[in-house]
Design a protein around this motif. Structure first.
Motif, PDB file in Angstrom:
ATOM      1  N   LEU A   1       0.811  -1.210   0.000  1.00  0.00           N
ATOM      2  CA  LEU A   1       0.000   0.000   0.000  1.00  0.00           C
ATOM      3  C   LEU A   1       0.849   1.268   0.000  1.00  0.00           C
ATOM      4  N   SER A   2       2.157   1.102   0.147  1.00  0.00           N
ATOM      5  CA  SER A   2       3.057   2.245   0.275  1.00  0.00           C
ATOM      6  C   SER A   2       3.382   2.865  -1.079  1.00  0.00           C
ATOM      7  N   GLY A   3       4.206   3.916  -1.020  1.00  0.00           N
ATOM      8  CA  GLY A   3       4.656   4.559  -2.247  1.00  0.00           C
ATOM      9  C   GLY A   3       5.809   3.844  -2.913  1.00  0.00           C
ATOM     10  N   GLY A   4       6.310   2.765  -2.303  1.00  0.00           N
ATOM     11  CA  GLY A   4       7.410   2.017  -2.905  1.00  0.00           C
ATOM     12  C   GLY A   4       8.711   2.797  -2.955  1.00  0.00           C
ATOM     13  N   VAL A   5       8.920   3.689  -1.960  1.00  0.00           N
ATOM     14  CA  VAL A   5      10.114   4.532  -1.923  1.00  0.00           C
ATOM     15  C   VAL A   5      11.136   3.948  -0.948  1.00  0.00           C
ATOM     16  N   VAL A   6      12.380   3.854  -1.387  1.00  0.00           N
ATOM     17  CA  VAL A   6      13.484   3.393  -0.545  1.00  0.00           C
ATOM     18  C   VAL A   6      14.453   4.555  -0.366  1.00  0.00           C
ATOM     19  N   TYR A   7      14.718   4.917   0.885  1.00  0.00           N
ATOM     20  CA  TYR A   7      15.688   5.974   1.170  1.00  0.00           C
ATOM     21  C   TYR A   7      17.078   5.362   1.075  1.00  0.00           C
ATOM     22  N   ALA A   8      17.849   5.800   0.090  1.00  0.00           N
ATOM     23  CA  ALA A   8      19.176   5.217  -0.152  1.00  0.00           C
ATOM     24  C   ALA A   8      20.124   6.295  -0.647  1.00  0.00           C
ATOM     25  N   GLY A   9      21.410   6.120  -0.340  1.00  0.00           N
ATOM     26  CA  GLY A   9      22.386   7.114  -0.770  1.00  0.00           C
ATOM     27  C   GLY A   9      23.800   6.582  -0.711  1.00  0.00           C
ATOM     28  N   GLY A  10      24.736   7.499  -0.639  1.00  0.00           N
ATOM     29  CA  GLY A  10      26.136   7.094  -0.603  1.00  0.00           C
ATOM     30  C   GLY A  10      26.710   6.806  -1.969  1.00  0.00           C
ATOM     31  N   GLY A  11      25.955   7.156  -3.013  1.00  0.00           N
ATOM     32  CA  GLY A  11      26.439   6.912  -4.373  1.00  0.00           C
ATOM     33  C   GLY A  11      25.771   5.739  -5.032  1.00  0.00           C
ATOM     34  N   THR A  12      24.425   5.719  -5.024  1.00  0.00           N
ATOM     35  CA  THR A  12      23.705   4.662  -5.732  1.00  0.00           C
ATOM     36  C   THR A  12      23.900   4.830  -7.240  1.00  0.00           C
ATOM     37  N   ARG A  13      23.607   3.772  -7.973  1.00  0.00           N
ATOM     38  CA  ARG A  13      23.731   3.854  -9.431  1.00  0.00           C
ATOM     39  C   ARG A  13      22.859   4.977  -9.978  1.00  0.00           C
ATOM     40  N   GLN A  14      21.670   5.127  -9.413  1.00  0.00           N
ATOM     41  CA  GLN A  14      20.747   6.144  -9.898  1.00  0.00           C
ATOM     42  C   GLN A  14      21.278   7.547  -9.616  1.00  0.00           C
ATOM     43  N   GLN A  15      21.859   7.748  -8.444  1.00  0.00           N
ATOM     44  CA  GLN A  15      22.439   9.055  -8.131  1.00  0.00           C
ATOM     45  C   GLN A  15      23.575   9.404  -9.086  1.00  0.00           C
ATOM     46  N   VAL A  16      24.447   8.429  -9.350  1.00  0.00           N
ATOM     47  CA  VAL A  16      25.578   8.663 -10.245  1.00  0.00           C
ATOM     48  C   VAL A  16      25.088   9.014 -11.646  1.00  0.00           C
ATOM     49  N   GLU A  17      24.104   8.267 -12.138  1.00  0.00           N
ATOM     50  CA  GLU A  17      23.571   8.524 -13.477  1.00  0.00           C
ATOM     51  C   GLU A  17      22.916   9.901 -13.567  1.00  0.00           C
ATOM     52  N   ALA A  18      22.328  10.357 -12.466  1.00  0.00           N
ATOM     53  CA  ALA A  18      21.657  11.659 -12.455  1.00  0.00           C
ATOM     54  C   ALA A  18      22.628  12.808 -12.205  1.00  0.00           C
ATOM     55  N   GLY A  19      23.910  12.490 -11.992  1.00  0.00           N
ATOM     56  CA  GLY A  19      24.892  13.529 -11.729  1.00  0.00           C
ATOM     57  C   GLY A  19      24.877  14.034 -10.299  1.00  0.00           C
ATOM     58  N   VAL A  20      24.316  13.240  -9.377  1.00  0.00           N
ATOM     59  CA  VAL A  20      24.224  13.617  -7.972  1.00  0.00           C
ATOM     60  C   VAL A  20      25.444  13.088  -7.219  1.00  0.00           C
ATOM     61  N   THR A  21      26.119  13.962  -6.503  1.00  0.00           N
ATOM     62  CA  THR A  21      27.270  13.558  -5.695  1.00  0.00           C
ATOM     63  C   THR A  21      26.827  13.313  -4.259  1.00  0.00           C
ATOM     64  N   ASP A  22      27.088  12.112  -3.759  1.00  0.00           N
ATOM     65  CA  ASP A  22      26.687  11.756  -2.399  1.00  0.00           C
ATOM     66  C   ASP A  22      27.740  10.838  -1.807  1.00  0.00           C
ATOM     67  N   SER A  23      27.733  10.701  -0.493  1.00  0.00           N
ATOM     68  CA  SER A  23      28.656   9.796   0.187  1.00  0.00           C
ATOM     69  C   SER A  23      27.971   9.219   1.407  1.00  0.00           C
ATOM     70  N   ALA A  24      28.500   8.099   1.896  1.00  0.00           N
ATOM     71  CA  ALA A  24      27.949   7.496   3.110  1.00  0.00           C
ATOM     72  C   ALA A  24      28.106   8.441   4.296  1.00  0.00           C
ATOM     73  N   ASP A  25      29.191   9.212   4.315  1.00  0.00           N
ATOM     74  CA  ASP A  25      29.416  10.161   5.408  1.00  0.00           C
ATOM     75  C   ASP A  25      28.354  11.257   5.407  1.00  0.00           C
ATOM     76  N   ALA A  26      28.031  11.781   4.231  1.00  0.00           N
ATOM     77  CA  ALA A  26      27.022  12.831   4.140  1.00  0.00           C
ATOM     78  C   ALA A  26      25.645  12.294   4.523  1.00  0.00           C
ATOM     79  N   MET A  27      25.347  11.084   4.100  1.00  0.00           N
ATOM     80  CA  MET A  27      24.077  10.449   4.444  1.00  0.00           C
ATOM     81  C   MET A  27      23.987  10.247   5.953  1.00  0.00           C
ATOM     82  N   PHE A  28      25.076   9.772   6.555  1.00  0.00           N
ATOM     83  CA  PHE A  28      25.126   9.565   7.998  1.00  0.00           C
ATOM     84  C   PHE A  28      24.960  10.889   8.747  1.00  0.00           C
TER      85      PHE A  28
END
Length: 491
Positions: free
Chosen positions: A44-71
């Motif tokens: 019943l949910s929106g099917g959203v997963v909170y994920a970061g640290g440099g997922t494939r999708q973030q990299v493809e979208a040009g988004v810079t992220d790290s596990a440290d920033a997520m933490f």
């Protein structure tokens, strides 16, 4: 009637599916039990997963992220719900966890949403789903999008669960639906199985049909939903056959939270009455009670997340929140759960003050920034859910609140964003507390052989919530339980 397996999983939502897949991958025979047909609140949910640290999708979208920033961001939300070591592991494993979901067949996309929203339209699947903008000043990490919505039309939870269910079956797991767990079996102080009542034949088919028909009415029009599920419960009592499922090495409880337990909500969170219960009648705390009856302890049972979304349209972020005295509070850029909790602290009543300049832009954005399921709500609160007047004194009088400081250009509008704002503008809510588990293994503390995951357990999102954090925690804690119960199965 008796069935035997290495591992028994109670509850077949995201956490249960992930636990079962990991246990089966480790060589264990696995049986999954579900009172209904599976899916639970996940479907019943929106099917959203909170994920970061440099997922494939973030990299493809040009988004810079790290596990440290997520933490750095999540420790502001998670606080002491779990240890810093566990949160660090959650962040460091995040990108790999999303890739694991893709390996199971769950599709994600790098289509980046360019505007702030509570849930993106079908054009976008990567978006900023938390309160990152409000947490840091210029000295902190740049806010980045970490909401990974399953690629599917409409609300994506059903597609998310369908793919996980298919992966569970491919793994060779035996899934027993229309089977209700009623008691844990204890042998020499260790959990050794589950006593159930299961349906067969025509009662099973009728029970399945009633639970499917009642799922959405139970959320959006509870009187009808309760009648349909009442009939399903009658079938369980009248035709359910006793069944014992023996677990050679362990049982995993992943049966959801307790938002459907109306008595518990009245006792633990009376201020939350009037919200829209996000879940199914299976989220009645039954799994948590099984753990308590076996000797487990609970924590954070008073943590209930209620969501008041200001966006879409994104222009409404430029408004200001006021209470019944007309005093400003909060930050409209924060996620709806943070706003909802602040409204609860003010007696459940609040309004969004906007000027004509903001309202005009917001109305122009409705067509492009809302999905069909959001559109009727937005049209409600931009029409019947608000009052407008030429002066700030007049609009406050119409709303029946104290006079706020002027903001924006006249005429002024006050949008009712209270918890009980009306049928057309519901306030979703879910419970965050559960059984206390060992954070290394997921085993329920003090109960050998019993594990818990998802909203049946205290986890990463048990203090506060941002979109996608519950599903991410279901995957994290479900996999953890499945991996460690397999170690027991190998003993």
């Amino acid at each position: 009637m008796e069935v035997t397996a290495d591992v028994v999983v109670v509850g077949f939502g995201a956490a249960g599916a992930c636990a079962a897949i990991e246990a089966a991958a480790g060589g264990a025979s696995v049986v999954v039990l579900d009172r209904f047909a599976g899916g639970g609140a996940t479907a019943l949910s929106g099917g959203v997963v909170y994920a970061g640290g440099g997922t494939r999708q973030q990299v493809e979208a040009g988004v810079t992220d790290s596990a440290d920033a997520m933490f750095a961001y999540l420790k502001h939300e998670v606080r002491d719900a779990v240890s810093e070591a566990t949160l660090r592991r959650f962040c460091e494993d995040s990108a790999k966890s999303l890739a694991w979901l893709e390996d199971q067949g769950v599709p994600f996309s790098s289509a980046l949403c360019p505007f702030k929203t509570s849930y993106p339209t079908d054009d976008y699947y990567l978006y900023q789903s938390g309160s990152e903008d409000a947490v840091f000043d210029d000295s902190g990490p740049d806010p980045v999008p970490r909401g990974h919505r399953t690629k599917a039309k409409g609300t994506s939870g059903k597609a998310f669960f369908t793919r996980l269910a298919e992966a569970t079956r491919r793994a060779g797991v035996r899934i027993m639906t229309q089977t209700r767990a009623v008691e844990l079996v204890l042998e020499d102080g260790r959990v050794a199985g589950v006593r159930c009542r299961t349906l067969t034949g025509l009662p099973r088919a009728l029970h399945s049909a009633l639970s499917r028909a009642g799922a959405k009415p139970w959320i959006y029009y509870p009187p009808v939903g309760r009648k349909l599920f009442g009939l399903a419960a009658l079938l369980e009592r009248r035709f359910g056959r006793p069944l014992t499922v023996t677990a050679r090495r362990g049982v995993v409880i992943s049966a959801g939270g307790f938002i459907a337990d109306r008595a518990a909500i009245r006792e633990l969170g009376p201020a939350y009455r009037g919200g829209l219960a996000l879940g199914t009648p299976g989220d009645d705390g039954g799994g948590i009670r099984l753990g308590v009856e076996a000797g487990g302890k609970t924590a954070r049972m008073d943590k209930i997340s209620v969501w008041r979304f200001i966006t879409p349209p994104s222009a409404l972020q430029r408004g200001v929140l006021v209470d019944s005295e007309g005093r400003r509070f909060g930050d409209t850029t924060r996620y709806g759960a943070a706003i909802g909790n602040e409204i609860i602290e003010r007696g459940g009543k609040a309004w969004l003050l906007v000027g004509d300049d903001v309202l005009r832009v917001a109305r122009a954005q409705v067509k492009t920034q809302t999905s069909p399921f959001q559109r009727w709500q937005v049209r409600y609160f931009l029409n019947r859910g608000m009052v407008t007047a030429p002066t700030i004194e007049e609009v406050a009088a119409k709303a029946g609140i104290g006079t706020p400081e002027p903001f924006g250009t006249p005429p002024y509008s006050l949008i009712n964003v209270s918890v009980r704002a009306g049928f057309g503008y519901p306030c979703p809510m879910l419970t965050l507390g559960g059984l206390v588990v060992d954070e290394e293994t997921g085993e329920v503390r003090g109960v050998p052989g019993l594990y818990a995951a998802g909203r049946s357990a205290v986890g990463v999102c048990s203090e506060s919530y941002v979109s996608g954090l519950s599903l991410a925690d279901c995957v994290f804690s479900g996999r953890r339980a499945g991996l460690h119960v397999v170690k027991e199965a190998r003993c």
